[in-house]
Design a protein around this motif. Structure first.
Motif, PDB file in Angstrom:
ATOM      1  N   ARG A  90       0.883  -1.183   0.093  1.00  0.00           N
ATOM      2  CA  ARG A  90       0.056  -0.053  -0.132  1.00  0.00           C
ATOM      3  C   ARG A  90       0.957   1.151  -0.045  1.00  0.00           C
ATOM      4  NH1 ARG A  90      -4.776   0.738  -1.898  1.00  0.00           N
ATOM      5  NH2 ARG A  90      -5.889  -0.674  -0.306  1.00  0.00           N
ATOM      6  N   ARG A  91       2.106   1.303   0.461  1.00  0.00           N
ATOM      7  CA  ARG A  91       2.956   2.406   0.595  1.00  0.00           C
ATOM      8  C   ARG A  91       3.307   2.449  -0.606  1.00  0.00           C
ATOM      9  NH1 ARG A  91       6.305   4.657   4.573  1.00  0.00           N
ATOM     10  NH2 ARG A  91       8.147   5.498   3.776  1.00  0.00           N
ATOM     11  N   VAL A  92       3.552   1.596  -1.421  1.00  0.00           N
ATOM     12  CA  VAL A  92       4.283   1.712  -2.880  1.00  0.00           C
ATOM     13  C   VAL A  92       3.107   2.384  -3.647  1.00  0.00           C
ATOM     14  CG1 VAL A  92       4.989   0.520  -5.102  1.00  0.00           C
ATOM     15  CG2 VAL A  92       5.749  -0.161  -2.658  1.00  0.00           C
ATOM     16  N   GLN A  93       1.872   1.900  -3.414  1.00  0.00           N
ATOM     17  CA  GLN A  93       0.837   2.327  -4.057  1.00  0.00           C
ATOM     18  C   GLN A  93       0.363   3.858  -3.922  1.00  0.00           C
ATOM     19  OE1 GLN A  93      -2.473  -0.326  -3.034  1.00  0.00           O
ATOM     20  NE2 GLN A  93      -2.070  -1.818  -4.658  1.00  0.00           N
ATOM     21  N   ILE A  94       0.810   4.225  -2.620  1.00  0.00           N
ATOM     22  CA  ILE A  94       0.582   5.507  -2.396  1.00  0.00           C
ATOM     23  C   ILE A  94       1.306   6.555  -3.126  1.00  0.00           C
ATOM     24  CG2 ILE A  94       0.617   7.236  -0.540  1.00  0.00           C
ATOM     25  CD1 ILE A  94      -0.518   5.075   1.344  1.00  0.00           C
ATOM     26  N   LEU A  95       2.649   6.012  -3.114  1.00  0.00           N
ATOM     27  CA  LEU A  95       3.877   6.735  -3.826  1.00  0.00           C
ATOM     28  C   LEU A  95       3.549   6.904  -5.061  1.00  0.00           C
ATOM     29  CD1 LEU A  95       6.905   5.829  -1.680  1.00  0.00           C
ATOM     30  CD2 LEU A  95       5.606   7.922  -1.675  1.00  0.00           C
ATOM     31  N   GLU A  96       3.119   5.964  -5.864  1.00  0.00           N
ATOM     32  CA  GLU A  96       3.064   5.745  -7.392  1.00  0.00           C
ATOM     33  C   GLU A  96       1.778   6.784  -7.584  1.00  0.00           C
ATOM     34  OE1 GLU A  96       2.124   1.412  -7.766  1.00  0.00           O
ATOM     35  OE2 GLU A  96       4.375   1.104  -8.563  1.00  0.00           O
ATOM     36  N   ALA A  97       0.669   6.784  -6.626  1.00  0.00           N
ATOM     37  CA  ALA A  97      -0.292   7.549  -7.142  1.00  0.00           C
ATOM     38  C   ALA A  97      -0.243   8.994  -7.147  1.00  0.00           C
ATOM     39  CB  ALA A  97      -1.460   7.231  -6.091  1.00  0.00           C
ATOM     40  N   LEU A  98       0.751   9.343  -6.016  1.00  0.00           N
ATOM     41  CA  LEU A  98       1.304  10.636  -5.911  1.00  0.00           C
ATOM     42  C   LEU A  98       1.985  11.079  -6.932  1.00  0.00           C
ATOM     43  CD1 LEU A  98       1.621  13.326  -4.169  1.00  0.00           C
ATOM     44  CD2 LEU A  98       3.370  12.174  -3.028  1.00  0.00           C
ATOM     45  N   ALA A  99       3.139  10.247  -7.412  1.00  0.00           N
ATOM     46  CA  ALA A  99       3.794  10.627  -8.649  1.00  0.00           C
ATOM     47  C   ALA A  99       2.885  10.841  -9.801  1.00  0.00           C
ATOM     48  CB  ALA A  99       4.779   9.499  -8.892  1.00  0.00           C
ATOM     49  N   THR A 100       2.080   9.976 -10.050  1.00  0.00           N
ATOM     50  CA  THR A 100       1.266  10.103 -11.306  1.00  0.00           C
ATOM     51  C   THR A 100       0.235  11.383 -11.011  1.00  0.00           C
ATOM     52  OG1 THR A 100       0.916   7.779 -11.485  1.00  0.00           O
ATOM     53  CG2 THR A 100      -0.774   9.086 -12.537  1.00  0.00           C
ATOM     54  N   MET A 101      -0.092  11.725  -9.869  1.00  0.00           N
ATOM     55  CA  MET A 101      -1.009  12.892  -9.863  1.00  0.00           C
ATOM     56  C   MET A 101       0.009  14.255 -10.235  1.00  0.00           C
ATOM     57  SD  MET A 101      -3.244  12.121  -6.546  1.00  0.00           S
ATOM     58  CE  MET A 101      -4.301  13.550  -6.761  1.00  0.00           C
ATOM     59  N   LEU A 102       1.278  14.268  -9.966  1.00  0.00           N
ATOM     60  CA  LEU A 102       2.187  15.363 -10.111  1.00  0.00           C
ATOM     61  C   LEU A 102       2.618  15.244 -11.709  1.00  0.00           C
ATOM     62  CD1 LEU A 102       4.682  14.606  -7.171  1.00  0.00           C
ATOM     63  CD2 LEU A 102       3.288  16.652  -7.544  1.00  0.00           C
ATOM     64  N   GLU A 103       2.082  14.290 -12.531  1.00  0.00           N
ATOM     65  CA  GLU A 103       2.415  14.333 -13.649  1.00  0.00           C
ATOM     66  C   GLU A 103       1.380  15.000 -14.802  1.00  0.00           C
ATOM     67  OE1 GLU A 103       2.681  10.367 -15.400  1.00  0.00           O
ATOM     68  OE2 GLU A 103       4.673   9.819 -14.295  1.00  0.00           O
ATOM     69  N   GLN A 104       0.233  15.517 -14.054  1.00  0.00           N
ATOM     70  CA  GLN A 104      -0.692  16.329 -14.867  1.00  0.00           C
ATOM     71  C   GLN A 104      -0.232  17.797 -14.792  1.00  0.00           C
ATOM     72  OE1 GLN A 104      -3.350  14.474 -15.984  1.00  0.00           O
ATOM     73  NE2 GLN A 104      -2.202  13.011 -14.838  1.00  0.00           N
ATOM     74  N   PRO A 105       0.196  18.394 -16.238  1.00  0.00           N
ATOM     75  CA  PRO A 105       0.455  19.814 -16.338  1.00  0.00           C
ATOM     76  C   PRO A 105      -0.535  20.602 -15.391  1.00  0.00           C
ATOM     77  CG  PRO A 105       0.448  18.337 -18.345  1.00  0.00           C
ATOM     78  CD  PRO A 105      -0.264  17.603 -17.581  1.00  0.00           C
ATOM     79  N   GLY A 106       0.178  21.712 -14.975  1.00  0.00           N
ATOM     80  CA  GLY A 106      -0.491  22.472 -14.426  1.00  0.00           C
ATOM     81  C   GLY A 106      -1.148  22.113 -12.891  1.00  0.00           C
TER      82      GLY A 106
END
Length: 214
Positions: free
Chosen positions: A30-46
């Motif tokens: 779950r810890r890995v999933q949280i970090l992956e989700a955070l990194a993916t959200m940061l990929e959204q321009p703007g």
């Protein structure tokens, strides 16, 4: 000029994908999933500042579930920074072991960092500090230390190259060149992030390095 190549594997956003079949995550998953989700959200321009509420909604869990794995949002960002540090400096060490020529080591180091950022847009926003605005100051301090460490690695390479070429002041020359090279890298990463990931860090890279590291 021949194309710059790396025989090292560049990692992308975190660890292997999790199985959709298994409902209850394994320990640490779950810890890995949280970090992956955070990194993916940061990929959204703007993308605006990411809240724990939005992160929890993306994972379809409660905010309390997030805090069972991380004491704070700052710790989540520290998890991403640890991934950046481990990935990049593992590759820095590989380059040092595999490349005998100090000038080539410097070019490969710069290329590797920019390619890592290009493959990990969300991480790029952490590296340049865009994602850390309004977060804990220690996060930006840690990223500053990351670039200081890169500059030290470059300084060593460039000092070796200057000494080999018979420069009168190899240490001073290397210090100046390393500082300029890190500024070039940071500038490329900032442009990448602020262009909505359209202006790639590797754009005209060979020609640029021929000037920066001449």
């Amino acid at each position: 000029m021949p194309e710059l190549a790396l025989d090292v594997d560049l990692p992308t956003n975190s660890l292997p994908e999790q199985s959709a079949v298994r409902k209850r995550p394994k320990p640490g998953e779950r810890r890995v999933q949280i970090l992956e989700a955070l990194a993916t959200m940061l990929e959204q321009p703007g993308a605006e500042r990411i809240t724990t509420s939005a992160l929890a909604a993306r994972l379809d869990v409660s905010e309390a579930a997030l805090y069972r794995h991380f004491a704070s949002k700052a710790q989540m960002f520290e998890g991403l920074i640890e991934f950046i540090e481990q990935s990049v400096f593992t590759l820095v060490n590989q380059i040092a072991e595999r490349e005998a020529d100090p000038g080539a080591r410097s070019r490969r180091l710069v290329t590797m960092v920019l390619q890592f950022a290009e493959k990990n847009p969300g991480m790029t926003r952490v590296m340049v500090g865009d994602a850390l605005v309004f977060e804990n100051d220690r996060l930006q301090d840690r990223m500053n230390q990351f670039f200081d460490k890169l500059e030290s690695s470059l300084k060593q390479n460039l000092r070796d190259a200057a000494t080999a070429s018979g420069a009168a002041t190899p240490t001073v020359d290397a210090q100046i060149r390393a500082s300029v090279t890190v500024a070039f890298m940071v500038g490329r990463l900032q442009r990448f992030a602020r262009s909505g990931f359209k202006r790639l860090p590797s754009e005209h890279l060979e020609a640029s390095l021929a000037i920066v590291l001449a």
